[in-house]
Structures are given as C-alpha cells and as structure tokens.
Design an enzyme around this catalytic site. Sequence first.
Site, PDB file in Angstrom:
ATOM      1  N   CYS A  23       0.869  -1.180   0.000  1.00  0.00           N
ATOM      2  CA  CYS A  23       0.000   0.000   0.000  1.00  0.00           C
ATOM      3  C   CYS A  23       0.897   1.219   0.000  1.00  0.00           C
ATOM      4  CB  CYS A  23      -0.955  -0.019   1.199  1.00  0.00           C
ATOM      5  SG  CYS A  23      -0.115   0.046   2.782  1.00  0.00           S
ATOM      6  N   HIS A 633     -14.403  38.932  24.453  1.00  0.00           N
ATOM      7  CA  HIS A 633     -15.490  38.294  23.708  1.00  0.00           C
ATOM      8  C   HIS A 633     -16.767  39.108  23.915  1.00  0.00           C
ATOM      9  CE1 HIS A 633     -18.230  35.210  22.212  1.00  0.00           C
ATOM     10  NE2 HIS A 633     -17.174  34.556  21.739  1.00  0.00           N
TER      11      HIS A 633
END
Length: 991
Positions: A23, A633
Amino acid sequence: MNAPAEILASIGGADNVENLTHCATRLRFQLHDNSGIDEKQVESIPGVMGAVSQSGNRYQVVIGGAVESVYNDIMALPEMKEGGSATGTQESGSNADVKSAAKEKGPRGRFTWLDSFFDFLGDSFRPILGSLLGASLIITFMALMGTLGVIGNWADPRTELSPTWQFINLCWRCVFYFLPLMVAYNASKKLGADPWIGFAVMAVVMLPGFTSLGQYATHLTFAGSEINVVRLFGGHLPLTIFDYGSQVFPPLLMAAVLGPLYKLLKKIISPNVQLIFVPFLSMLIMIPLTAFLIGPLGVYAGAGLANGLKAVNDFSPFIFAILIPMLYPFMVPLGLHWPLNAIMLLNIQTLGFDFIQGPMGAWNFACFGATAGVLFLSVRDRDVTMRQTATGALAAGLLGGISEPSLYGIHLRFKRIYPRILVGCFLGGLVQGIGGGLTTNAFVFTSLLTIPAFSNIPLYAISIAVAFFSSMLLVVFFDYRTADERAEAAKVRATEDADQAAEEARKASAEAHKAELRADDAEARADQAEQRAATTTVAAERAAQVATAVAPARTALAPNAVTQIASPVAGYVVPLDKVPDPVFAKGTVGLGVGIDPTGDTITSPGDGKIIVAQDTGHAFGIKLDNGIELLIHVGIDTVNLGGTGFDVHVARGDRVTTGDVLVRFDRKVIESAGYSMITPVLVTNPRKFASVTQAPATLSSALVAPGDTIITVTAKPPKDGAAAAPGTPPAPAHRSAAQAVAAGDSKAGASASTEAPGSSVGGASVGGAAAGGSPAPGSTVPGVSAHGVSAHGDAQASPQGTGTADGARRAATTAGAADSSGSAAASGAAPGSALVAGAVTEIGSPVAGRVVALSDVPDPVFSKGIVGLGVGIDPTGDTITSPGDGKIIVAQDTGHAFGIKLDNGIELLIHVGIDTVNLGGTGFDVHVARGDRVTTGDVLVRFDRKVIESAGYSMITPVLVTNPRKFASVTQAAQGAVTPGEGIITVTAKQ
C-alpha cells in the site's frame, strides 16, 4: 545482504511467500505460515519502521514512503523470480486468486475436464468483449432513435433505411456477422493451434460463394426444420447450406477438433517441413469436415439449447424471469454463463429477438448495487483502497454492463455480500415476471446506456432500479464485513493515519533543520561583523536602549511582578463564574471577569498586537507587550449574528495602544436577537503566572469606566526560589548592563540583560560586567548567547564581552521580523533548545488523566513504538491542550489526531483514543488547523467521552515524540494521575 533480501529472509524466504502486495507505506505479505517470524529481527533491519503480524497468515512490514522501491527490489530478487508469487498493489489476492478459489469450491475444482472446458469457452469470448461492448452501444443508439421515431423499426429486415442510417447500422452488424471468425481465432489459439488456420477454415463457410450454392439446393425437412442440401461429388455427399453469420457453436466445435489435429500433425511431420505441411493438411482435413459435418452439428446443437430455454420461457415467463437472475451469481464465477451468451446471439439470429438478457439485467444491477453500497461505506470509513476498487468496478458496471470487476474485486472476497445480491436478483426478476417478461432485438451489455434496447423500457428500468437499490441498501445497513474484518480495517486505517502523521512530522523536522542551518549561518556572519566593530560600554548601553525600544520587555512575567489590566468598556463587573456560558465560566478558555457593558465601544486595555480579530466583530485576541495575552469576547453566542450590529476597527496583525478602538456595537441589535451582552475579558495564558484574580476594587464597586482596573495578574516567583526583598519592587527586566554598572550593582551587571520569561527579545549584554567594568570570568546570561544574534533576535554579547550598536540594530531588525511573522517562540525557549547537547526537556501532559505505559496502549502500531516513543494517557478531562509552544503540522478534520512541531525541536503526535478516526469527527470539537501557532495550554480539541466510549472505542490517548532518533533517550516521566501541564515524558538530547 541488502535490506530487501534481509526482509525476505526474515519472514521465511521466498518459499514462505504466497502473495506480496504493498500500500502507501507497508509491504503486505500473505504467507504460508507466519508463526515462526522473529519480529525483533524484522524491525532491526535498516529502513524497516515496524512489523505487524495479522490473522490468516498475513504479515505487514512498515517501510514508509520508500515502500514502492523496496517492493520492486524484493520482486527483483532471484529467489522471488524463481518462486513466482502472485502480486498486486492493493489487496492480498488478485482477481485470478479469487476466481481460482471460487472454482475450487464448485464442480470445476473437482473435475479437471470441466474446468478446462469452461476456460476454453471463457477465453474464446473474453478477448472480443471490447468489440461486443462497442457494438452494443451503437445498437442502443439505434434503438433510442427508433423509440423516438427518428427512424423505423431498424431491427426488421423489411424496413427501408436511408443510406446514412444503413451505414450506421452496418457499424454494429459487422461485429456480429463476423463473430464466428473472431471466435474461431480465439478458440484455435486457446487449444494450441495456429489461430489463422482456424480463421481460414471458418471463413470458407462464410464466403458469399458458399451461400450462393443454395441455388442448386433441394429442400428437405429435418427435425421439424426446413434445410437446404446440395449434393456434391456425383451426388454422393450432401452439403447443408446455412448462413453461418453470427453463429458461435460451429467455430467452437471446429476449434475443438482442429486443436488436437494440429498437435498430432506436428508430432508426425518432420520439423523441417512443418511450416508447409502442417497448415496444408490441417486445412485439407478441416475445411470439408467443417462444411459437411461440424458446421451443421454446431447449428443443430445451438438450436437445441435455444429451443429448450425458449420452452421454459414459453411455459412461464414469470418463472423464467426469476430463475435466470438467481442462477447468474453462481454461473458467472464458474464461467457457466458463456454458453448462454452464445444462445442469446442465436436467438437473435433465428427468432429475431432474445428473452434472456432482460432477466440477466436484474442480476447485473443487483451486483452493481452491492458495489455501490460498498463504495458508500468505504467513503464513510475513509478506506482508500476499497474506495478505489469499488469506484472502478461501479463505473465499469453502470456504463459498460461488466460485472467481473465487482464480482472478483469485491463480492467473492466478502461472504456477507452474496445474500444481499440474491435479494436484489429475486426482487428485480419478480418485477419483470409480474410485468410479463422482456425481450430485446439485439445483443447488448446490460448497463444504464442500453436501457432503450429493451421492448418494455419502463418495466425494465423499474426492475433494475429495484434490484440495484435493494442490494445497495442491504449492504449499507448491514455492512459487508464481519465484526473482525471491520475492526481489522479500522486498525489498518489508524496505522496509515499514524504513518501519515509521522511522515509529515519528519518532513517538518527536515524543514526546521534547514531553517536552523540558515540561522546558524546568519549567526556566524553576525559574529564576524561584531568582532570587527569597536567595543565600548557606551555602545552596549545604546544597543540595549535600541533593542528595548523595538521590543518592550514583558514586565508582567518578571518574577513577583503584579500587573493590573484595565477594562476595555464601561459597565458592571460580573464574576467569571456568573458568566452565562459554561466554557467561559469554568475558566476553560482563560481566567478573568465579565463586563455587562453600559457603553458601546470596546477599546484596547494596553499596548500590544492583535492576534485574533474575527470578521464578525464578536471576539478579539491581544498579545500585550508586557507578556499577557487577552481575549475580549463581546457578548455570548454573538458569532451567530454574522457581524450584524458590529463595526470592526482593527484586523489581525495590527499594533494597538491603550485606548485604541477595537469595535463598536449596537446593543439593541444584539439584545433584540436574544443574546446576552455580558463580555468576558480573559487572560488566556494564565499558566505562565502565579495567579489571575478579579481586582479587589471591583468587589466593592461593580461599575467601572474604560481604563479602570478589573483584573490583577501576579507573576511567578524566581525559579531559584529566592524571594524578593519585602517592599522592594522587581528590577525592570529591560535594565541595561551599563545602567547596572553605573549604579554599582555588580550582580545586576551580570544579569541585567536577562530577558523576562516569555519575552521574545531580551536586552543587550556585556557578558556579565563586574562593578569595575570587566567581565566576570565564565559568566553567562540566561536567554542570551555569545554569538551576536540569537534565533529570537536578541542583541547579545560579543566574545570579548561587549556589545555593539551595529549588532543591536541587527538584533532589533531580526526581532521585528520575528514578531511580524509570528515565528518567535512564545515561551522564550530558543528554537531547537531540546537538541542542545546534554539538554533534558520535560513534556507536559495535554490532558488530565492517568498515565499508561506505552507498551500497554491497546494498539500494536503505537505500543511497539512504530510511530514514536512516549506514553498513553487515559483521560479524566475532556480537553486536549498544547503541551508547549510551536506550530500545528497535522490537524485531522476528524479531531482524532494532532501533530505539533515544538519550538524546542521536539515533534509530538497526540492521538485522541484508539481507532476514533472511524467516528468521522462525531464527538470532537476542533479548535486549531494545520499551520496554526499555538502556545502552552492552547486548546486543540474538546471531545465527548460518552460518544467515543458508547461507540466501543478506547479513550487511551498516545502522546508520542515522533523524532526520537534525534535524541539520546525518550522516557516516561510520571506514573498514576496527572494534571494538564504536569511532566509525563523526559527527552534527553545527545551529547
């Protein structure tokens, strides 16, 4: 012995290899016996990264990116060429292997003659499938034109077509008319005869002159059929005249006699004259034998089989429509379908239509539907190999009507697929049977493109759709693998993910090494320049002042320093635990307070750089010059407004000073949308400080104005444990050596240029000047080297112990460049410091939990150290944070794995749980992306433990050093329970 030869010898030699494939990173051996392999011996071979033994005598050797060249070298070894193993590049068995296994399970595996017979049939037709497929698409085009009324009934010889359409009609008729010649060639070749002799023999009975002999024929009745017979050689030999166009049984029978005859003639005729007499005698015998006997027998045999199937269809089209698709899944693997193909052609020639291809279409589309289900699962599970196989097989089926890629590439490999296919076959045939059956006027491959070729297009379309989707849905819902096969596939994918992460980490390491070499070269040039410069104490002082002006010292990080943070907006102070969002309230993001604004403008609480500026205007990150990192924030969940109601004034990378406007907001817009206005103001690097608390003044009076103190940040004490004198403020971190000497502070003279912990640029040093102005022998300055300019851009001492203005200017320029690119290490540790000879570096835990020895991690790829060295953590928390400052080099979208290139030169892989890649991101909330800069404690991902464990996956999280070969040792540093940041791995550099 070279590495490929050593690998082959270590797994038992070529005689033990049944099959070898590869692979992307591993050699995949299918062995006769894998029980006696010494894995330590395999893993000790140069170039081998690891070895994994699997069930079913399978064995994987992990190589990495060079796997293809190693595979080619192994296959080129003499013992492999002599042994002759089956090979491939995807799975552990080729289509031929699967086909052979299927034959062994049926009658063909028990009777050699039967196996040879069907191989003969298959090899006679297989080479001409391409021409048959091309002709079938032309037929489909003609059928579509006839259905749309563009032309008349093209299949009826009595229909007059224009010359243009006659020519198009000839394009497919040529293939089927001369089909006997093609079959004769292939069949003769298969049996070892000269294929052109077989071609020539069959060509005689297809000549127009042969057919024209019918004008001398007399008409006879034989077996209920009218035949034409010409009597030759004085009326003693009857010659039956047939139209042999499209016939396949006569050339098959002819080749069956020609093959043995040809071999016999080669045995009895001298090799010197074989070229002349073997072809001559073969033709002399076979041409009359075929014309007088074999040809007519072939025609009668084919007609008999066709009549038998027609009788079944005439008796009950309903039974026939179900019987054919239910038999085909077992006939095709054994090659038993080839005679039916010949009968289809005969039906069209004799009856003008065929009744087998419609039911056969139900089988084909049930087969393709199962393949589509496998494709769906392979995409979901990120099984690249199976996805490639299924994609090619499905395309060949839907567009070409070819079932073999699906059958041999997938279905015969997984025993759970066949029951799903049979359900589709039955339902598709049932629909056709209820509809009264189907016919077609031409031989076509049953694909999407040939639907118009059938007599009842709606019925055929509905039947194949039922067959397709029933098989597909059964495979999707019930899978095609057993539980063990699914688990093994998941483990292989985890290995491949780890291989990829390690490979990327190695590439990043190589790039970093190149950068280090360039930095060393720059340092050397700077050192030479400083040696040529005049060295005076006044110049050193001036250099310190320049460096300090460019990069202000991070005073908040100076030992015992107390720093006040001002409010960015007017409003009421809200304790952090009262902020209406658990992520903020629990201090997960950082420590600080909330502000319920009365104003509408957010300003900068200090001087620094914008490192986060959302386009939506709801959040800003500021890296203050004093070393504190802030997050402001604006409101809770206001990101959902998409920027509506926000007027942003800054962008990422901007420099700001105290009071600069960051954003203005419309309170009415935010509150009318139902969002809270409470604005968290957080210190996001609290672990660098002793404490971060709400300012005492806000406890008694909650209302604050912009600039009022809201947070108090206290630095950690000195690392040596010496406490500062009571009431004595810490000395400024940017105090120059010259200033210290002038004040008579000899100790300060030795350390005045030491940069504050976490600062990116330190002051200039004179190498530890004593009160008298001379350098202290052997004195050193923490964070400052004696080579001119460090990787941080510090102004530093020359070898003589004095700095220069020119060197400082270079330092200032380098520091500015480092600051603007964000490449300077936030922690203050010099890049590559873990690689310094003899250095000992400790890696903190990224999550709270219990330390698990690497050998106990429940995955051999990790536990054997194939990916890297380190430990596992069984988490008790739900947040993975960065163990240090560095750059994200791997960040999987699924959230299960992260690679970090730390500034100190260590490369880490954090793999959250085992096989959790299979969740596809479910239960993970990723906070970073590849290429992001992170500092210690930055959140990488949050995970839902219940989701992961309910899916049956282990939560044990490997934390691995993926470049251990650069160090002398990588060892476990802790046992039992640990908290985030607590040391778990000790890395010792080489001497």
